[in-house]
Enzyme design. Structure first.
Site, PDB file in Angstrom:
ATOM      1  N   ASP A 137      18.284   5.027  20.833  1.00  0.00           N
ATOM      2  CA  ASP A 137      19.404   5.599  21.664  1.00  0.00           C
ATOM      3  C   ASP A 137      20.626   4.596  21.356  1.00  0.00           C
ATOM      4  O   ASP A 137      20.439   3.730  20.773  1.00  0.00           O
ATOM      5  CB  ASP A 137      19.134   5.635  22.952  1.00  0.00           C
ATOM      6  CG  ASP A 137      19.780   6.828  23.776  1.00  0.00           C
ATOM      7  OD1 ASP A 137      21.018   6.739  23.820  1.00  0.00           O
ATOM      8  OD2 ASP A 137      19.421   7.496  24.785  1.00  0.00           O
ATOM      9  N   ASP A 164      21.645   5.211  14.697  1.00  0.00           N
ATOM     10  CA  ASP A 164      21.511   6.477  14.341  1.00  0.00           C
ATOM     11  C   ASP A 164      20.370   6.870  14.035  1.00  0.00           C
ATOM     12  O   ASP A 164      19.778   6.274  13.028  1.00  0.00           O
ATOM     13  CB  ASP A 164      22.500   6.971  13.140  1.00  0.00           C
ATOM     14  CG  ASP A 164      22.605   8.305  12.958  1.00  0.00           C
ATOM     15  OD1 ASP A 164      21.826   9.142  13.189  1.00  0.00           O
ATOM     16  OD2 ASP A 164      23.594   8.610  12.403  1.00  0.00           O
ATOM     17  N   ASP A 187      21.412  16.431  23.780  1.00  0.00           N
ATOM     18  CA  ASP A 187      22.697  17.084  23.930  1.00  0.00           C
ATOM     19  C   ASP A 187      22.803  18.620  23.401  1.00  0.00           C
ATOM     20  O   ASP A 187      22.562  18.884  22.248  1.00  0.00           O
ATOM     21  CB  ASP A 187      23.836  16.486  23.364  1.00  0.00           C
ATOM     22  CG  ASP A 187      25.204  16.774  23.882  1.00  0.00           C
ATOM     23  OD1 ASP A 187      25.407  17.971  24.122  1.00  0.00           O
ATOM     24  OD2 ASP A 187      26.024  16.109  23.811  1.00  0.00           O
ATOM     25  N   LYS A 191      28.863  24.904  23.218  1.00  0.00           N
ATOM     26  CA  LYS A 191      29.842  25.839  22.364  1.00  0.00           C
ATOM     27  C   LYS A 191      29.552  26.247  21.298  1.00  0.00           C
ATOM     28  O   LYS A 191      28.841  25.368  20.440  1.00  0.00           O
ATOM     29  CB  LYS A 191      31.193  24.957  22.472  1.00  0.00           C
ATOM     30  CG  LYS A 191      31.777  24.667  23.852  1.00  0.00           C
ATOM     31  CD  LYS A 191      33.182  23.809  23.574  1.00  0.00           C
ATOM     32  CE  LYS A 191      33.917  24.027  25.133  1.00  0.00           C
ATOM     33  NZ  LYS A 191      34.938  23.352  25.097  1.00  0.00           N
ATOM     34  N   ASP A 223      16.544  21.992  29.061  1.00  0.00           N
ATOM     35  CA  ASP A 223      16.833  22.619  29.939  1.00  0.00           C
ATOM     36  C   ASP A 223      17.895  23.712  29.856  1.00  0.00           C
ATOM     37  O   ASP A 223      18.410  24.319  30.652  1.00  0.00           O
ATOM     38  CB  ASP A 223      17.096  22.173  31.455  1.00  0.00           C
ATOM     39  CG  ASP A 223      18.628  21.176  31.144  1.00  0.00           C
ATOM     40  OD1 ASP A 223      18.721  21.071  30.075  1.00  0.00           O
ATOM     41  OD2 ASP A 223      18.868  20.943  32.234  1.00  0.00           O
ATOM     42  N   THR A 260      11.566  13.844  34.987  1.00  0.00           N
ATOM     43  CA  THR A 260      12.571  12.911  34.932  1.00  0.00           C
ATOM     44  C   THR A 260      13.638  13.356  36.188  1.00  0.00           C
ATOM     45  O   THR A 260      13.576  14.216  36.439  1.00  0.00           O
ATOM     46  CB  THR A 260      13.197  12.635  33.863  1.00  0.00           C
ATOM     47  OG1 THR A 260      13.936  14.056  33.611  1.00  0.00           O
ATOM     48  CG2 THR A 260      12.446  12.338  32.445  1.00  0.00           C
ATOM     49  N   ARG A 261      14.226  12.350  36.688  1.00  0.00           N
ATOM     50  CA  ARG A 261      15.368  12.417  37.553  1.00  0.00           C
ATOM     51  C   ARG A 261      16.287  13.416  37.114  1.00  0.00           C
ATOM     52  O   ARG A 261      16.619  14.449  37.810  1.00  0.00           O
ATOM     53  CB  ARG A 261      16.111  11.148  38.013  1.00  0.00           C
ATOM     54  CG  ARG A 261      17.072  11.225  39.017  1.00  0.00           C
ATOM     55  CD  ARG A 261      17.596   9.908  39.288  1.00  0.00           C
ATOM     56  NE  ARG A 261      18.067   9.340  37.979  1.00  0.00           N
ATOM     57  CZ  ARG A 261      18.448   7.722  38.165  1.00  0.00           C
ATOM     58  NH1 ARG A 261      18.415   7.303  39.243  1.00  0.00           N
ATOM     59  NH2 ARG A 261      18.927   7.236  37.024  1.00  0.00           N
ATOM     60  N   PHE A 262      16.669  13.385  35.986  1.00  0.00           N
ATOM     61  CA  PHE A 262      17.513  14.334  35.375  1.00  0.00           C
ATOM     62  C   PHE A 262      17.012  15.843  35.369  1.00  0.00           C
ATOM     63  O   PHE A 262      17.693  16.736  35.757  1.00  0.00           O
ATOM     64  CB  PHE A 262      17.870  14.243  33.750  1.00  0.00           C
ATOM     65  CG  PHE A 262      18.662  15.204  32.935  1.00  0.00           C
ATOM     66  CD1 PHE A 262      19.863  15.186  33.135  1.00  0.00           C
ATOM     67  CD2 PHE A 262      17.939  15.988  32.137  1.00  0.00           C
ATOM     68  CE1 PHE A 262      20.768  16.236  32.363  1.00  0.00           C
ATOM     69  CE2 PHE A 262      18.508  16.767  31.533  1.00  0.00           C
ATOM     70  CZ  PHE A 262      20.090  16.917  31.468  1.00  0.00           C
ATOM     71  N   GLU A 263      15.756  15.842  35.074  1.00  0.00           N
ATOM     72  CA  GLU A 263      14.960  17.208  35.028  1.00  0.00           C
ATOM     73  C   GLU A 263      15.023  17.732  36.339  1.00  0.00           C
ATOM     74  O   GLU A 263      15.293  19.002  36.636  1.00  0.00           O
ATOM     75  CB  GLU A 263      13.727  16.843  34.417  1.00  0.00           C
ATOM     76  CG  GLU A 263      12.948  18.393  34.141  1.00  0.00           C
ATOM     77  CD  GLU A 263      11.663  17.985  33.546  1.00  0.00           C
ATOM     78  OE1 GLU A 263      10.956  19.190  33.391  1.00  0.00           O
ATOM     79  OE2 GLU A 263      11.232  16.958  33.099  1.00  0.00           O
TER      80      GLU A 263
END
Length: 283
Positions: A137, A164, A187, A191, A223, A260-263
């Site tokens: 990351d 990278d 990510d 768009k 998601d 995960t918390r994000f999920e």
């Protein structure tokens, strides 16, 4: 999930100590960010990850990650300073990494691209100590957090790479050196004009295939349903991979991938999470 850096660091020698210090290290409340005014050109973490490890050695190209700025807590800063020389890897593209030497053993190695704050990475590493995890990351707070978690829980099978992932795969990993690839919640670049920035593309898969052993598992999760459909289409069409699902569709979340918390936040909002499990086929 990959982000960039805006880190503060622990005070330099000679810097006036803030209130509540013991003369060596500032006392801090976990989760509280730290700030330090650096001299021009001074690195944020002298012994930590470099701001741009590959520098100008490689071509400029469209990247799949978007730099975002956030603060580093005192605990994360301490972990970066203490543990980066031991468990960190800057992706400079200047050498091929000996993974056995990096981890100190010959156990299987899984590459994880984009780990956020590292909670799920740490949980998976703890649940499978005989598998090494090379987690990549560019988000400095996440790097510090994962190093801190690994240290707290004695996870000697985790290494954190900064930079990278394309340069890592192309320049620094040997053919057939990886036993798996994880890409969780990248990510989605929603768009249409930004779709070219999405990581899961035919060119990326062709590169990854050269570094994955036959039978290696590629596990993606997102998601964002339009991206999930694109992932499924691209992976299905690629000759180097086959779907582990007999029906050719998405897979249920496997037990080894923690929620995960994000999920969880996404599920609370009604998002649909899709997992994809593909294998590298024999050349």
């Amino acid at each position: 999930m990959s982000e960039s850096l805006n880190a503060s660091e622990v005070p330099r020698p000679g810097t006036p100590e803030p209130p509540g210090t013991d003369g060596a290290h500032p006392r801090h409340v976990p989760g509280v960010s730290v700030r330090h005014t650096r001299a021009k050109g001074e690195p944020r973490f002298p012994d930590g990850p470099k701001a741009d490890p590959a520098g100008s050695h490689f071509e400029r190209r469209i990247r799949s990650f978007q730099p975002r700025r956030s603060r580093v807590t005192a605990g994360q800063a301490d972990a970066l300073q203490r543990l980066w020389p031991k468990w960190g890897l800057d992706i400079d593209g200047q050498r091929v990494v000996d993974l056995g030497e990096l981890f100190g053993n010959g156990n299987p190695v899984v590459l994880e691209i984009g780990f956020g704050m590292g909670e799920a990475t740490a949980q998976m590493a703890a649940a499978d100590p005989d598998t090494n995890v090379l987690a990549v990351d560019v988000h400095t707070p996440g790097q510090g957090n994962l190093l801190n978690l690994a240290d707290q829980h004695g996870l000697s099978n985790v290494r954190v790479a900064n930079g990278d992932a394309i340069i890592l795969l192309r320049e620094m990993l040997a053919p057939d050196s990886l036993d798996g690839l994880r890409v969780y919640f990248p990510d989605p670049w929603p768009k249409k004009r930004h779709h070219k920035r999405r990581l899961i593309q035919p060119e990326f898969l062709s590169l990854a295939a050269t570094r994955l052993k036959p039978g290696a598992l590629v596990h993606c999760a997102t998601d964002w349903e339009p991206y999930a459909e694109q992932m499924l289409e691209v992976l299905t069409a690629h000759p180097d991979f086959e779907n582990t699902r007999a029906d050719g569709g998405f897979a249920p979340r496997p037990r080894f991938r923690p929620l995960t918390r994000f999920e969880g936040q996404g599920l609370d909002k009604g998002h649909v999470v899709n997992d994809l499990l593909f294998r590298r086929v024999q050349p």
